[in-house]
Design a protein around this motif. Structure first.
Motif, PDB file in Angstrom:
ATOM      1  N   THR A 149      -5.918  -6.034   9.168  1.00 23.29           N
ATOM      2  CA  THR A 149      -7.205  -5.957   9.620  1.00 23.29           C
ATOM      3  C   THR A 149      -8.092  -4.906   9.319  1.00 23.29           C
ATOM      4  O   THR A 149      -9.123  -4.676   9.741  1.00 23.29           O
ATOM      5  CB  THR A 149      -7.618  -6.486  11.146  1.00 23.29           C
ATOM      6  N   ASN A 174       1.866  -7.243   3.605  1.00 21.61           N
ATOM      7  CA  ASN A 174       1.006  -6.627   4.850  1.00 21.61           C
ATOM      8  C   ASN A 174      -0.145  -6.001   4.206  1.00 21.61           C
ATOM      9  O   ASN A 174      -1.252  -6.315   4.921  1.00 21.61           O
ATOM     10  CB  ASN A 174       1.734  -5.930   5.741  1.00 21.61           C
ATOM     11  N   MET A 175      -0.167  -5.737   3.144  1.00 20.56           N
ATOM     12  CA  MET A 175      -1.367  -4.858   2.491  1.00 20.56           C
ATOM     13  C   MET A 175      -2.458  -5.685   2.480  1.00 20.56           C
ATOM     14  O   MET A 175      -3.665  -5.444   2.784  1.00 20.56           O
ATOM     15  CB  MET A 175      -1.182  -4.423   1.088  1.00 20.56           C
ATOM     16  N   VAL A 201      14.558  -6.770  -5.339  1.00 19.54           N
ATOM     17  CA  VAL A 201      15.976  -5.874  -5.098  1.00 19.54           C
ATOM     18  C   VAL A 201      16.846  -6.625  -4.429  1.00 19.54           C
ATOM     19  O   VAL A 201      16.605  -6.992  -3.423  1.00 19.54           O
ATOM     20  CB  VAL A 201      15.755  -4.490  -4.539  1.00 19.54           C
ATOM     21  N   GLY A 259       0.314   0.445   9.798  1.00 21.38           N
ATOM     22  CA  GLY A 259       0.327   1.146   8.826  1.00 21.38           C
ATOM     23  C   GLY A 259      -0.695   1.186   7.765  1.00 21.38           C
ATOM     24  O   GLY A 259      -0.524   2.168   6.947  1.00 21.38           O
ATOM     25  N   LYS A 318      -3.683   2.104   8.133  1.00 22.04           N
ATOM     26  CA  LYS A 318      -4.449   3.315   8.297  1.00 22.04           C
ATOM     27  C   LYS A 318      -3.859   4.539   7.676  1.00 22.04           C
ATOM     28  O   LYS A 318      -4.568   5.595   7.348  1.00 22.04           O
ATOM     29  CB  LYS A 318      -4.841   3.628   9.738  1.00 22.04           C
ATOM     30  N   GLU A 349       8.440  -4.966  -7.292  1.00 24.41           N
ATOM     31  CA  GLU A 349       7.691  -5.762  -6.244  1.00 24.41           C
ATOM     32  C   GLU A 349       8.247  -7.097  -6.329  1.00 24.41           C
ATOM     33  O   GLU A 349       8.007  -7.815  -7.400  1.00 24.41           O
ATOM     34  CB  GLU A 349       6.309  -5.833  -6.223  1.00 24.41           C
ATOM     35  N   ILE A 399      -7.925  -1.857  10.073  1.00 16.72           N
ATOM     36  CA  ILE A 399      -8.506  -0.608  11.149  1.00 16.72           C
ATOM     37  C   ILE A 399      -7.922   0.696  10.749  1.00 16.72           C
ATOM     38  O   ILE A 399      -6.930   0.758  10.641  1.00 16.72           O
ATOM     39  CB  ILE A 399      -8.548  -1.182  12.434  1.00 16.72           C
ATOM     40  N   GLY A 451       0.842  -1.144  -0.059  1.00 20.67           N
ATOM     41  CA  GLY A 451      -0.009  -0.033   0.027  1.00 20.67           C
ATOM     42  C   GLY A 451       0.745   1.260  -0.064  1.00 20.67           C
ATOM     43  O   GLY A 451       0.471   2.144  -0.739  1.00 20.67           O
TER      44      GLY A 451
HETATM   45  C1  LIG Z   1      -2.000  -9.451  10.805  1.00 16.01           C
HETATM   46  C2  LIG Z   1      -1.673  -7.869  10.597  1.00 16.01           C
HETATM   47  C3  LIG Z   1      -2.795  -6.745  10.982  1.00 16.01           C
HETATM   48  C4  LIG Z   1      -2.723  -5.681  10.666  1.00 16.01           C
HETATM   49  N1  LIG Z   1      -3.682  -4.724  10.870  1.00 16.01           N
HETATM   50  C5  LIG Z   1      -3.737  -3.430  10.799  1.00 16.01           C
HETATM   51  C6  LIG Z   1      -4.816  -2.632  11.093  1.00 16.01           C
HETATM   52  O1  LIG Z   1      -5.807  -3.092  11.446  1.00 16.01           O
HETATM   53  N2  LIG Z   1      -4.749  -1.432  10.696  1.00 16.01           N
HETATM   54  C7  LIG Z   1      -3.592  -0.965  10.491  1.00 16.01           C
HETATM   55  O2  LIG Z   1      -3.454   0.522  10.054  1.00 16.01           O
HETATM   56  N3  LIG Z   1      -2.216  -1.788   9.916  1.00 16.01           N
HETATM   57  C8  LIG Z   1      -2.467  -2.995  10.371  1.00 16.01           C
HETATM   58  N4  LIG Z   1      -1.320  -3.863  10.058  1.00 16.01           N
HETATM   59  C9  LIG Z   1      -0.206  -3.100   9.614  1.00 16.01           C
HETATM   60  C10 LIG Z   1      -0.164  -2.836   8.021  1.00 16.01           C
HETATM   61  O3  LIG Z   1      -0.501  -3.775   7.361  1.00 16.01           O
HETATM   62  C11 LIG Z   1       1.298  -2.467   7.817  1.00 16.01           C
HETATM   63  O4  LIG Z   1       2.006  -1.342   8.461  1.00 16.01           O
HETATM   64  C12 LIG Z   1       1.159  -1.852   6.287  1.00 16.01           C
HETATM   65  O5  LIG Z   1       0.533  -2.822   5.269  1.00 16.01           O
HETATM   66  C13 LIG Z   1       2.752  -1.481   5.831  1.00 16.01           C
HETATM   67  O6  LIG Z   1       2.982  -1.049   4.330  1.00 16.01           O
HETATM   68  P1  LIG Z   1       2.716  -1.875   3.072  1.00 16.01           P
HETATM   69  O7  LIG Z   1       1.451  -2.019   3.024  1.00 16.01           O
HETATM   70  O8  LIG Z   1       3.318  -1.056   2.133  1.00 16.01           O
HETATM   71  O9  LIG Z   1       3.444  -3.071   3.267  1.00 16.01           O
HETATM   72  P2  LIG Z   1       3.579  -4.573   2.432  1.00 16.01           P
HETATM   73  O10 LIG Z   1       2.208  -4.778   1.964  1.00 16.01           O
HETATM   74  O11 LIG Z   1       4.162  -5.533   3.353  1.00 16.01           O
HETATM   75  O12 LIG Z   1       4.537  -4.043   1.111  1.00 16.01           O
HETATM   76  C14 LIG Z   1       5.780  -4.288   1.237  1.00 16.01           C
HETATM   77  C15 LIG Z   1       6.301  -4.918   0.022  1.00 16.01           C
HETATM   78  O13 LIG Z   1       7.990  -4.920  -0.073  1.00 16.01           O
HETATM   79  C16 LIG Z   1       8.027  -6.200  -0.848  1.00 16.01           C
HETATM   80  N5  LIG Z   1       9.518  -6.301  -0.775  1.00 16.01           N
HETATM   81  C17 LIG Z   1      10.210  -6.524   0.444  1.00 16.01           C
HETATM   82  N6  LIG Z   1      11.396  -6.654   0.216  1.00 16.01           N
HETATM   83  C18 LIG Z   1      11.627  -6.479  -1.061  1.00 16.01           C
HETATM   84  C19 LIG Z   1      12.676  -6.535  -2.227  1.00 16.01           C
HETATM   85  N7  LIG Z   1      14.060  -6.982  -1.817  1.00 16.01           N
HETATM   86  N8  LIG Z   1      12.355  -6.147  -3.462  1.00 16.01           N
HETATM   87  C20 LIG Z   1      11.193  -5.973  -3.882  1.00 16.01           C
HETATM   88  N9  LIG Z   1      10.096  -5.950  -2.927  1.00 16.01           N
HETATM   89  C21 LIG Z   1      10.459  -6.166  -1.695  1.00 16.01           C
HETATM   90  C22 LIG Z   1       7.058  -7.154  -0.138  1.00 16.01           C
HETATM   91  O14 LIG Z   1       6.998  -8.044  -1.043  1.00 16.01           O
HETATM   92  C23 LIG Z   1       5.770  -6.588  -0.047  1.00 16.01           C
HETATM   93  O15 LIG Z   1       4.980  -6.733  -0.927  1.00 16.01           O
HETATM   94  C24 LIG Z   1      -1.464  -5.292  10.223  1.00 16.01           C
HETATM   95  C25 LIG Z   1      -0.424  -5.893   9.716  1.00 16.01           C
HETATM   96  C26 LIG Z   1      -0.499  -7.375   9.764  1.00 16.01           C
HETATM   97  C27 LIG Z   1       0.379  -8.260   9.511  1.00 16.01           C
END
Ligand SMILES: Cc1cc2nc3c(=O)[nH]c(=O)nc-3n(C[C@H](O)[C@H](O)[C@H](O)COP(=O)(O)OP(=O)(O)OC[C@H]3O[C@@H](n4cnc5c(N)ncnc54)[C@H](O)[C@@H]3O)c2cc1C
Length: 400
Positions: free
Chosen positions: A61, A56-57, A192, A352, A354, A48, A63, A26
């Protein structure tokens, strides 16, 4: 403008980009979208290693709230919440954003004091917040067990009525579609594996699909950020833990708000489709396995059943984990790094989702201008040496 036949293209990487974003969750997608929308920077790739939003996206959950304690946090999370309030219309996609109210339960005197203090702090920061006594909690959410005989009795709760949930997949798809329409290359299956650094400036990334030159590189890799940063010679104060969640079978509507309890490690809502969505506490050890220990889920279910006796015969459909990047003060790290042209957005840990639009907004601005956005300034990496920490352990969803 979007293409009628597909959500986004599936391009091969080009040899060079102005900005390379590492991580297609996200935050990476929101950053790409706002780089294009707010700053006209479209020669951008999101790399990606798996598939878009498979981290984690797609595991959280969902919220959404902004009722954090400190001024710096309230400002950035409230900025995000305001963006959420217009995001479905802006992205032309139904994000199923539902402001159904978020309760944070208090189970002991410490919780009560922390909750009341936070309500006052929130109000001073223009964040909507109310304190409910146990009878008011029961009125707002009748299926909660507020009996004084419970092991963790409900002694009150904070309520943020503007808080709620959204559908995470839709958020990712909508951001990806719009970023793609601006010309951003979303490149899946591209890991990467290293950085090329010349005279302390990053000039390219090495990937599983070859070398890609970059004017600037922006990390948005959540649980894998410290591994990546280590490849650029940077040691981060982050610990990666599994965080688990589960969904139940589909039920008729029984729960029309979000209920969180930091003390007993339960946070639960009912998705539009009908399943209960519940999150647990973090597994105690560091790990990169996207599964967790069953005893964590067991403890969380036991606590959930005491709070909601009505769930006693509900069946669990599936459980999973994501890898969360936990910082020492439970606040994010956003800004420049000691390597010129290399930026970091991490440490959102358990909370994260939210922040997705707000984080993308301030990160894009930081990257575009080569200095911190004012809302991101307090969250710079330097705070771990200056000591200006922003301790949000009390307001975080999950104790850690
Ligand atoms: C069970 C659970 C419940 C949660 N509940 C909540 C909630 O209710 N409310 C809330 O606000 N937050 C919640 N969170 C936290 C939230 O999901 C994360 O803080 C947020 O999604 C992180 O940002 P992102 O979406 O970019 O992460 P991600 O979706 O994890 O994106 C990071 C991406 O980087 C990629 N990546 C990693 N290393 C490399 C590399 N070397 N080269 C290329 N790509 C790479 C990964 O494959 C991944 O797709 C929760 C997390 C979990 C696990």
């Amino acid at each position: 403008m979007t293409h009628p036949d597909f959500l986004w293209r599936n391009p091969d990487p080009r040899p060079a980009y102005d900005v390379v974003i590492v991580g297609g969750g996200g935050h990476g997608l929101a950053t790409a979208y706002y780089l294009a929308r707010n700053h006209g920077i479209t020669n951008v790739a999101v790399l990606e290693r798996g598939w878009l939003a498979g981290g984690n996206m797609a595991r959280n959950t969902t919220i959404i709230r902004s009722n954090y304690l400190w001024d710096e946090s309230a400002a950035i999370y409230e900025h995000s919440l305001k963006l959420w309030e217009g995001l479905s219309a802006e992205l032309d996609y139904d994000l199923q954003f539902s402001q159904r109210g978020v309760l944070n339960l208090a189970h002991n005197l410490g919780d009560v004091r922390e909750g009341r203090r936070r309500v006052n702090a929130n109000r001073l920061n223009g964040v909507d917040a109310e304190w409910l006594d146990p009878d008011e909690v029961k009125k707002f959410c009748p299926i909660i067990n507020t009996s004084g005989r419970a092991r963790y009795p409900v002694m009150g709760a904070t309520l943020q009525r503007r808080g709620g949930i959204a559908k995470h997949d839709h958020v990712a798809w909508a951001l990806a579609r719009q970023a793609d329409a601006y010309g951003v290359d979303l490149i899946q299956g591209c890991e990467v594996t290293g950085f090329e650094i010349l005279k302390n400036r990053v000039i390219a990334v090495q990937t599983s699909r070859g070398r890609i030159a970059a004017g600037k590189v922006a990390l948005a890799a959540a649980g894998h950020t410290s591994v990546l940063a280590a490849q650029a010679g940077i040691r981060l104060p982050l610990q990666s833990h599994p965080l688990q969640a589960l969904v139940s079978e589909l039920l008729e509507p029984v729960l029309d708000c979000v209920v969180m309890s930091n003390a007993v490690h339960v946070y639960v809502s009912q998705a539009h489709k009908g399943e209960l969505v519940m999150g647990a506490g973090i597994d105690a050890y560091n790990s990169y396995g996207q599964r967790g220990n069953v005893h964590v889920i067991e403890a969380q279910m036991a606590a959930a059943l005491e709070l909601f006796p009505i769930f006693s015969r509900v069946r669990v459909l599936r459980t999973w984990a994501g890898i969360v990047d936990v910082s020492p003060d439970a606040s994010p790290i956003i800004g420049r790094t000691p390597v010129d042209g290399l930026y970091i957005n991490a440490g959102w840990g358990t909370g994260g989702f939210k922040a997705t639009p707000g984080s993308g907004w301030v990160y894009a601005d930081t990257i575009a201008h080569g200095r911190s956005h004012p809302l991101a300034e307090p969250f710079a990496l330097e705070r771990f040496t200056t000591g200006a920490l922003i301790d949000e352990h009390g307001a975080a969803a999950v104790a850690h």
